[in-house]
Design an enzyme around this catalytic site. Sequence first.
Site, short mmCIF file in Angstrom:
data_model
loop_
_atom_site.label_atom_id
_atom_site.label_comp_id
_atom_site.label_asym_id
_atom_site.label_seq_id
_atom_site.Cartn_x
_atom_site.Cartn_y
_atom_site.Cartn_z
N ALA A 11 0.98 -1.19 -0.02
CA ALA A 11 0.17 0.04 -0.01
C ALA A 11 0.79 1.35 0.06
O ALA A 11 0.32 2.28 -0.58
CB ALA A 11 -0.82 0.10 1.15
N ARG A 16 10.87 7.13 -1.31
CA ARG A 16 12.64 7.14 -1.64
C ARG A 16 12.58 6.75 -3.01
O ARG A 16 13.78 7.02 -3.33
CB ARG A 16 13.14 6.19 -0.49
N GLY A 80 1.42 2.69 8.71
CA GLY A 80 2.18 1.64 9.11
C GLY A 80 2.07 0.24 8.68
O GLY A 80 0.76 -0.05 8.40
N ASP A 105 7.88 -5.04 -1.48
CA ASP A 105 9.15 -4.58 -1.82
C ASP A 105 10.41 -5.40 -1.55
O ASP A 105 11.52 -5.01 -1.46
CB ASP A 105 9.41 -3.08 -1.35
N ARG A 445 12.97 1.50 -67.24
CA ARG A 445 13.78 2.50 -66.97
C ARG A 445 14.07 3.38 -68.23
O ARG A 445 14.02 2.96 -69.55
CB ARG A 445 15.09 1.64 -66.49
C1 UD1 Z 1 10.14 -2.60 7.25
C2 UD1 Z 1 10.16 -3.22 8.76
C3 UD1 Z 1 11.46 -3.15 9.26
C4 UD1 Z 1 12.29 -4.20 8.28
C5 UD1 Z 1 12.19 -3.81 6.84
C6 UD1 Z 1 12.53 -5.05 5.69
C7 UD1 Z 1 8.36 -2.12 9.82
C8 UD1 Z 1 7.88 -0.93 10.90
N1 UD1 Z 1 9.66 -2.16 9.45
O1 UD1 Z 1 10.50 -1.24 7.18
O2 UD1 Z 1 11.71 -3.60 10.46
O3 UD1 Z 1 13.80 -4.43 8.55
O4 UD1 Z 1 10.57 -3.36 6.40
O5 UD1 Z 1 12.40 -4.57 4.33
O6 UD1 Z 1 7.45 -2.95 9.50
N2 UD1 Z 1 3.34 -0.89 3.63
C9 UD1 Z 1 1.86 -0.59 3.47
N3 UD1 Z 1 1.19 -0.01 4.40
C10 UD1 Z 1 1.66 1.03 5.31
C11 UD1 Z 1 3.31 0.98 5.33
C12 UD1 Z 1 4.01 0.04 4.55
O7 UD1 Z 1 1.27 -1.53 2.87
O8 UD1 Z 1 1.14 1.86 5.82
C13 UD1 Z 1 4.10 -1.70 2.80
C14 UD1 Z 1 4.78 -0.88 1.83
O9 UD1 Z 1 4.15 -0.71 0.58
C15 UD1 Z 1 6.13 -1.93 1.58
C16 UD1 Z 1 5.98 -2.67 3.13
O10 UD1 Z 1 4.63 -2.47 3.66
O11 UD1 Z 1 5.94 -2.91 0.70
C17 UD1 Z 1 7.18 -2.29 3.96
O12 UD1 Z 1 7.14 -0.74 4.19
P1 UD1 Z 1 8.34 -0.04 4.04
O13 UD1 Z 1 7.82 1.52 4.54
O14 UD1 Z 1 9.30 0.00 3.04
O15 UD1 Z 1 9.17 -0.62 5.57
P2 UD1 Z 1 10.51 -0.32 5.77
O16 UD1 Z 1 10.84 0.94 6.48
O17 UD1 Z 1 11.51 -0.81 4.82
CA CA Z 2 11.05 -1.48 2.54
#
Ligand code: UD1
Ligand code: CA
Length: 467
Positions: A11, A16, A80, A105, A445
Amino acid sequence: MNKLAVIILAAGKGKRMRSGVVKVLHPLLGRPMLSYPVEVSLEHLQPEKTVVVVGHQAEQIQNAFSDPRITFVQQNEQLGTGHAVSMTEPVLGDFKGTILILCGDTPLIPAQTLLEMVKHHEDQKAALTILTALREDPTGYGRVVRGRGPAGKIHKVVEEKDATNREREIKEVNAGLYCVQAPFLFQALGRLRSNNAQKEYYLPDIIEVALRKKKKVESFPAPDPVQIMGINTRAELAQAEGVLAERVRQQWMAEGVTIQDTTSVYIEPSVHIGGDTVIYPNCYLRGETSIGTNCRIGPQVEVCDSQIGNGVQIRFCTMITESRIADDAIVGPFSHLRPHSHVEKGAKIGNFVEVKKSRIGPGTKANHLAYIGDSDVGSGVNIGAGTITCNYDGFRKHRTIIEDGVFVGSNTALVAPVKVGKEAVVGAGTIVTKDVPPHALAVSRARQKMIKKWVMKKGKGRNKERG
Ligand code: UD1
Ligand code: CA
């Protein structure tokens, strides 16, 4: 194995990436990043349910993944990862079994590792198992905080932004992939608080909830830290693509394909290559392409969505799209086969020859400087240098038919619609506007005029015929 359900988080926007396109739709080897965990779930894990949580550009994601086996749920506000998982409660609230949580991801995770993690989780009868890895550079990942001793019990995961300096030195990281017992998951999510640096509901905080409830929390180490790589930036996207590309090349080399200068060769996972084929440097093999055995491809060749037979040579600087090339044909150097070109057995398409929507019959040669569009060319035809099919009258496209054994002289223009009958000859420089009957010679031609004893005069004045 217990019943299994898979949740894939997708979601987030992916700030970044600095992109107008949501992160999980960025391509890796020609396919959206999200297709990797989706494929692992649908094809390898085959759970009862695959639930994808979408928010940013939800519609685009749903259109790109219109598989009836996927249930999409919306997370309208990205509060989150914990909040994201709680959005699946209407779909999975009654589910009893193991829930595997994946991230959109984190595309490099192999099905094998996940299956082993699920097995470990179930063998240990854990409430929660987190996938971890040791990373030389843990920057950006949540760190796994353990109790004393080498195999200390997990206490929690701390996000980098919330970590103390000491915690940041921990090299064991959270992969962001978890196995959770189904009824426990949603109870635990209800207990999460967002009192942290990002004011988010962190999914890994369910570790502490589990421990407070005296539930068993396990960890499972990924066999190779690269498998858990999370993609947050374009640099990481490029790095992950490099890893996937290398897996594909290694697979084909193991199958008997020679690849020269491996890192310059790009092969999408959908491509198939036969044994003893050699791929030279700087080749791009894309889409639904298949290449037979004993071919020579490259250097510097792009083939997309095309079927190539056995023993085919595709030479330097050639581009082939949505076309078919039969056995033993030679294409290039410097050829362009545009969609719906069908080069039959043993035919030769040479330098600076462009073919579009045409059949080139067996053994036919178009060796130099030609354009063949909307044509049906029979077998054993010779297309001279500079032959052009004039297939477009400014309004519509018309077809050219050249039957078997025809000889088309150099610099011929074939004004379509037109047909050249079997074994006819077209003289060099002819503009063919009328059908040529079989076995006839067509020439149009201006007659060559001879002016004898023509001498170029130096200086001023005109050239003169001398008597
Ligand atoms: C997250 C973990 C971290 C871990 C890392 C590994 C948390 C709080 N942290 O951090 O401990 O080491 O992944 O890659 O979980 N997403 C949603 N909805 C939201 C937020 C995120 O669907 O509200 C999805 C994003 O699209 C993504 C995934 O969750 O696919 C991870 O979110 P991201 O913000 O990338 O987390 P990280 O900071 O990488
Ligand atoms: Ca991530």
